[in-house]
Structure formats: C-alpha cells, structure tokens
Design a protein around this motif. Structure first.
Motif, PDB file in Angstrom:
ATOM      1  N   VAL A 124      26.094  42.151  53.149  1.00 28.40           N
ATOM      2  CA  VAL A 124      26.938  41.358  52.244  1.00 28.40           C
ATOM      3  C   VAL A 124      28.011  40.627  53.054  1.00 28.40           C
ATOM      4  CG1 VAL A 124      28.643  41.481  50.375  1.00 28.40           C
ATOM      5  CG2 VAL A 124      26.525  42.788  50.218  1.00 28.40           C
ATOM      6  N   ALA A 125      28.629  41.313  54.011  1.00 32.46           N
ATOM      7  CA  ALA A 125      29.666  40.685  54.839  1.00 32.46           C
ATOM      8  C   ALA A 125      29.100  39.513  55.637  1.00 32.46           C
ATOM      9  CB  ALA A 125      30.311  41.706  55.760  1.00 32.46           C
ATOM     10  N   VAL A 126      27.875  39.637  56.125  1.00 32.93           N
ATOM     11  CA  VAL A 126      27.238  38.535  56.859  1.00 32.93           C
ATOM     12  C   VAL A 126      27.049  37.338  55.929  1.00 32.93           C
ATOM     13  CG1 VAL A 126      25.051  37.807  57.925  1.00 32.93           C
ATOM     14  CG2 VAL A 126      26.155  39.945  58.637  1.00 32.93           C
ATOM     15  N   ARG A 127      26.645  37.595  54.698  1.00 33.18           N
ATOM     16  CA  ARG A 127      26.496  36.489  53.734  1.00 33.18           C
ATOM     17  C   ARG A 127      27.840  35.830  53.420  1.00 33.18           C
ATOM     18  NH1 ARG A 127      22.763  40.142  51.345  1.00 33.18           N
ATOM     19  NH2 ARG A 127      24.216  40.686  49.691  1.00 33.18           N
ATOM     20  N   GLN A 128      28.941  36.574  53.636  1.00 34.02           N
ATOM     21  CA  GLN A 128      30.275  36.032  53.361  1.00 34.02           C
ATOM     22  C   GLN A 128      30.930  35.429  54.605  1.00 34.02           C
ATOM     23  OE1 GLN A 128      31.654  35.675  50.373  1.00 34.02           O
ATOM     24  NE2 GLN A 128      29.798  36.521  49.488  1.00 34.02           N
ATOM     25  N   GLY A 129      30.204  35.395  55.732  1.00 33.54           N
ATOM     26  CA  GLY A 129      30.734  34.719  56.913  1.00 33.54           C
ATOM     27  C   GLY A 129      30.920  35.558  58.159  1.00 33.54           C
ATOM     28  N   MET A 130      30.631  36.837  58.112  1.00 34.73           N
ATOM     29  CA  MET A 130      30.740  37.653  59.309  1.00 34.73           C
ATOM     30  C   MET A 130      29.572  37.335  60.243  1.00 34.73           C
ATOM     31  SD  MET A 130      30.918  41.822  59.676  1.00 34.73           S
ATOM     32  CE  MET A 130      29.143  42.111  59.699  1.00 34.73           C
ATOM     33  N   THR A 148      35.176  48.520  53.937  1.00 31.96           N
ATOM     34  CA  THR A 148      35.984  47.548  54.678  1.00 31.96           C
ATOM     35  C   THR A 148      35.379  47.408  56.064  1.00 31.96           C
ATOM     36  OG1 THR A 148      37.954  48.260  53.468  1.00 31.96           O
ATOM     37  CG2 THR A 148      38.305  46.974  55.473  1.00 31.96           C
ATOM     38  N   LEU A 149      35.069  46.186  56.444  1.00 25.60           N
ATOM     39  CA  LEU A 149      34.503  45.909  57.761  1.00 25.60           C
ATOM     40  C   LEU A 149      35.504  45.063  58.531  1.00 25.60           C
ATOM     41  CD1 LEU A 149      32.049  45.706  55.490  1.00 25.60           C
ATOM     42  CD2 LEU A 149      30.725  45.438  57.570  1.00 25.60           C
ATOM     43  N   ASP A 150      35.923  45.546  59.692  1.00 24.18           N
ATOM     44  CA  ASP A 150      36.825  44.798  60.555  1.00 24.18           C
ATOM     45  C   ASP A 150      35.988  44.128  61.630  1.00 24.18           C
ATOM     46  OD1 ASP A 150      39.158  45.604  59.191  1.00 24.18           O
ATOM     47  OD2 ASP A 150      39.106  47.525  60.237  1.00 24.18           O
ATOM     48  N   ALA A 151      35.982  42.791  61.597  1.00 25.55           N
ATOM     49  CA  ALA A 151      35.156  41.999  62.508  1.00 25.55           C
ATOM     50  C   ALA A 151      36.032  40.953  63.189  1.00 25.55           C
ATOM     51  CB  ALA A 151      34.037  41.318  61.709  1.00 25.55           C
ATOM     52  N   PRO A 152      35.522  40.314  64.238  1.00 27.07           N
ATOM     53  CA  PRO A 152      36.305  39.272  64.904  1.00 27.07           C
ATOM     54  C   PRO A 152      36.744  38.150  63.957  1.00 27.07           C
ATOM     55  CG  PRO A 152      34.442  39.885  66.261  1.00 27.07           C
ATOM     56  CD  PRO A 152      34.272  40.587  64.935  1.00 27.07           C
ATOM     57  N   GLU A 153      35.955  37.876  62.922  1.00 30.66           N
ATOM     58  CA  GLU A 153      36.299  36.807  61.975  1.00 30.66           C
ATOM     59  C   GLU A 153      37.344  37.222  60.960  1.00 30.66           C
ATOM     60  OE1 GLU A 153      32.332  36.533  63.551  1.00 30.66           O
ATOM     61  OE2 GLU A 153      33.157  38.031  62.235  1.00 30.66           O
TER      62      GLU A 153
END
Length: 182
Positions: A135-141, A163-168
């Motif tokens: 889901v996070a990838v579909r939202q821009g991760m 909650t996913l903490d990513a560079p973006e």
C-alpha cells in the motif's frame, strides 16, 4: 513525537545489533530470479507469520499478555523483514515482554520497563506487514525500501496503525482495513 520515534528506533537497533545474527547465504538461489522465493528461503518473514510463536512466549510470561507493538526493518526483497520485535503488555504491570524473532533461526525474550504510551491493541491486525508495504508503494514509497515498519495504536485515534519510515517520508495505514492514512 520525534523523541518517541527516536527511543523506539534506538531500542530496535540495539536489540537487532546485539543479536549478532546474519541471514545464511545460500549459493544458487539468486539465479532463480524469484526475489520472493529468495527472501522466504533465507528465513525472512512477515510480521503476522511470526506472531503465533511470539504470543506463546508472552503467554508463558503472563497468561493475560496482549500484543501492543510490532517493529521490524529494514525491508528486504518481497516486502519481507528478517527480524521482528514484538512487545506484549498485561494489565497494569510496569513491565512488558519483548520477543525478538530472528527469522526462522529462533527467538529470544526479555522483560523490560514498559513504555508508558504502550497499550494492548484493541483488535488483531488484519493487514500484514507485506501488504502494508505494498500500500505504501502505491502511495509513493520507493519499492523495496523502508527503514522501519511498526504496528501500534499510539495515535490520537487509538487505532492499530502500520507506520513505515522510508526515505520519502512516513507512510501510515489502518491495520484493520488497509486504508492509507494521510
């Protein structure tokens, strides 16, 4: 909020760094081209796939123990994470049971001072960590990249949230419905 995140990340990093464990190298698997197969064969798990074993360990500590938080990271291929940390609480106890799951290689447990913000999850999550990452990838991760993923209900709505903490940035979604939270 940043100080809580820093404390959480520090605890997770120390716990994972202290284990001294590295995933086994299995020659020839990379040639299959199946990243998900490679991840699973190295013992990489989703958060919910390791939950039953963690719950058994927590219930041995206290038969009223309930899941309060799951933390894992960094992400590997196939939206998988190798090591997971599960935190369980029980009633008003001043301590929490922490279960560290090292892929398919085993687990360790310890009792720690309870984080004052930590409370038992009201509902069991229906969305697993790999689904949350998708889901996070579909939202821009960026695909294949997050540093930390956690499940808890430390938020104003008091709902179980991945909650996913990513560079973006930080990506959040409801752990029961899978809906992206702004």
């Amino acid at each position: 909020m940043p100080s809580r995140l820093l404390r959480l990340l520090s605890c997770a990093v120390l716990a994972l760094a202290g284990c001294g464990w590295a995933p086994p190298q299995r020659p020839g698997l990379a040639a299959t081209g199946d990243a998900g197969m490679l991840a699973r064969s190295a013992g990489v798990l989703t958060a919910l796939s390791g939950l039953a074993a963690a719950e058994r360990a927590a219930l041995a500590w206290d038969d009223r123990a309930r899941l309060a938080r799951i933390v894992g990271g960094p992400m590997m291929s196939g939206y998988m994470v190798h090591d997971w940390t599960y935190a369980f609480v029980s009633g008003k106890r001043p301590r929490e049971m922490v279960v560290l799951q090292y892929g398919e290689q085993g687990m360790s447990t310890r009792v720690a001072l309870r984080d004052p913000e930590l409370e038992a999850l009201a509902d069991r999550p229906r969305i697993d960590s790999d689904q949350a990452a998708a889901v996070a990838v579909r939202q821009g991760m960026t695909p294949g990249r997050f540093d930390v993923i956690r499940l808890d209900q430390v938020n104003p709505q008091r709902r179980a949230t991945w909650t996913l903490d990513a560079p973006e940035g930080t990506f959040r979604l409801d752990a029961r419905t899978g809906l992206f939270l702004p």
